[in-house]
Design a protein around this motif. Structure first.
Motif, PDB file in Angstrom:
ATOM      1  N   GLU A  26       0.843  -1.205   0.000  1.00 61.35           N
ATOM      2  CA  GLU A  26       0.000   0.000   0.000  1.00 61.35           C
ATOM      3  C   GLU A  26       0.870   1.245   0.000  1.00 61.35           C
ATOM      4  OE1 GLU A  26      -2.800  -0.291   3.223  1.00 61.35           O
ATOM      5  OE2 GLU A  26      -3.672  -2.130   2.403  1.00 61.35           O
ATOM      6  N   HIS A  27       1.933   1.232   0.799  1.00 60.13           N
ATOM      7  CA  HIS A  27       2.842   2.375   0.842  1.00 60.13           C
ATOM      8  C   HIS A  27       3.605   2.504  -0.476  1.00 60.13           C
ATOM      9  CE1 HIS A  27       5.312   5.426   2.708  1.00 60.13           C
ATOM     10  NE2 HIS A  27       6.383   4.803   2.248  1.00 60.13           N
ATOM     11  N   CYS A  30       1.735   4.108  -3.473  1.00 60.84           N
ATOM     12  CA  CYS A  30       1.340   5.508  -3.439  1.00 60.84           C
ATOM     13  C   CYS A  30       1.892   6.191  -4.678  1.00 60.84           C
ATOM     14  CB  CYS A  30       1.901   6.207  -2.203  1.00 60.84           C
ATOM     15  SG  CYS A  30       1.097   5.736  -0.686  1.00 60.84           S
ATOM     16  N   SER A  31       1.155   7.134  -5.171  1.00 66.87           N
ATOM     17  CA  SER A  31       1.563   7.826  -6.377  1.00 66.87           C
ATOM     18  C   SER A  31       1.014   9.243  -6.334  1.00 66.87           C
ATOM     19  CB  SER A  31       1.018   7.073  -7.591  1.00 66.87           C
ATOM     20  OG  SER A  31       1.607   7.536  -8.776  1.00 66.87           O
ATOM     21  N   ASP A  34      -0.111  11.606  -3.215  1.00 69.48           N
ATOM     22  CA  ASP A  34      -0.062  10.728  -2.037  1.00 69.48           C
ATOM     23  C   ASP A  34       1.371  10.469  -1.581  1.00 69.48           C
ATOM     24  OD1 ASP A  34      -2.796  10.535  -1.869  1.00 69.48           O
ATOM     25  OD2 ASP A  34      -2.895   8.653  -2.984  1.00 69.48           O
ATOM     26  N   HIS A  39       2.501   8.874   6.757  1.00 65.54           N
ATOM     27  CA  HIS A  39       1.898   7.540   6.626  1.00 65.54           C
ATOM     28  C   HIS A  39       1.908   6.764   7.951  1.00 65.54           C
ATOM     29  CE1 HIS A  39       1.424   7.560   2.261  1.00 65.54           C
ATOM     30  NE2 HIS A  39       2.533   8.264   2.241  1.00 65.54           N
TER      31      HIS A  39
END
Length: 89
Positions: A26-27, A30-31, A34, A39
């Motif tokens: 999930e980290h 990020c794009s 984000d 986080h």
């Protein structure tokens, strides 16, 4: 600090590895805007709970760091897709 792992069964260790991998993915995925966010969900995956309060640079230094980060993306990933999508709250 990681003594909890010593008490886990094989199945529990596998489940923990999958949970951690999902958090890392999930980290990693990020794009766009984000990439700039704090986080805490990633750190919440750790068993040792803390709520660290980050030291936040003053605006000029903060923006300087943002520029440096963006420049490093150009250097490390010069062929990455670009977007001009504005930040949207």
């Amino acid at each position: 600090m990681d003594e909890d792992l010593d008490r886990m069964t094989h199945e529990q260790l596998i489940a923990e590895a999958k949970r951690l991998r999902q958090g890392i993915r999930e980290h990693r995925d990020c794009s766009g805007h984000d990439l700039c966010w704090h986080h805490p969900a990633l750190w919440a995956l750790l068993p040792d709970k803390s709520d660290p309060v980050p030291v936040v640079p003053e605006w000029p230094e903060f923006i300087r760091g943002c520029i440096q980060y963006r420049q490093s993306l150009d250097e490390q990933m010069p062929n990455a897709p670009r977007t001009d999508k504005p930040y949207d709250e």
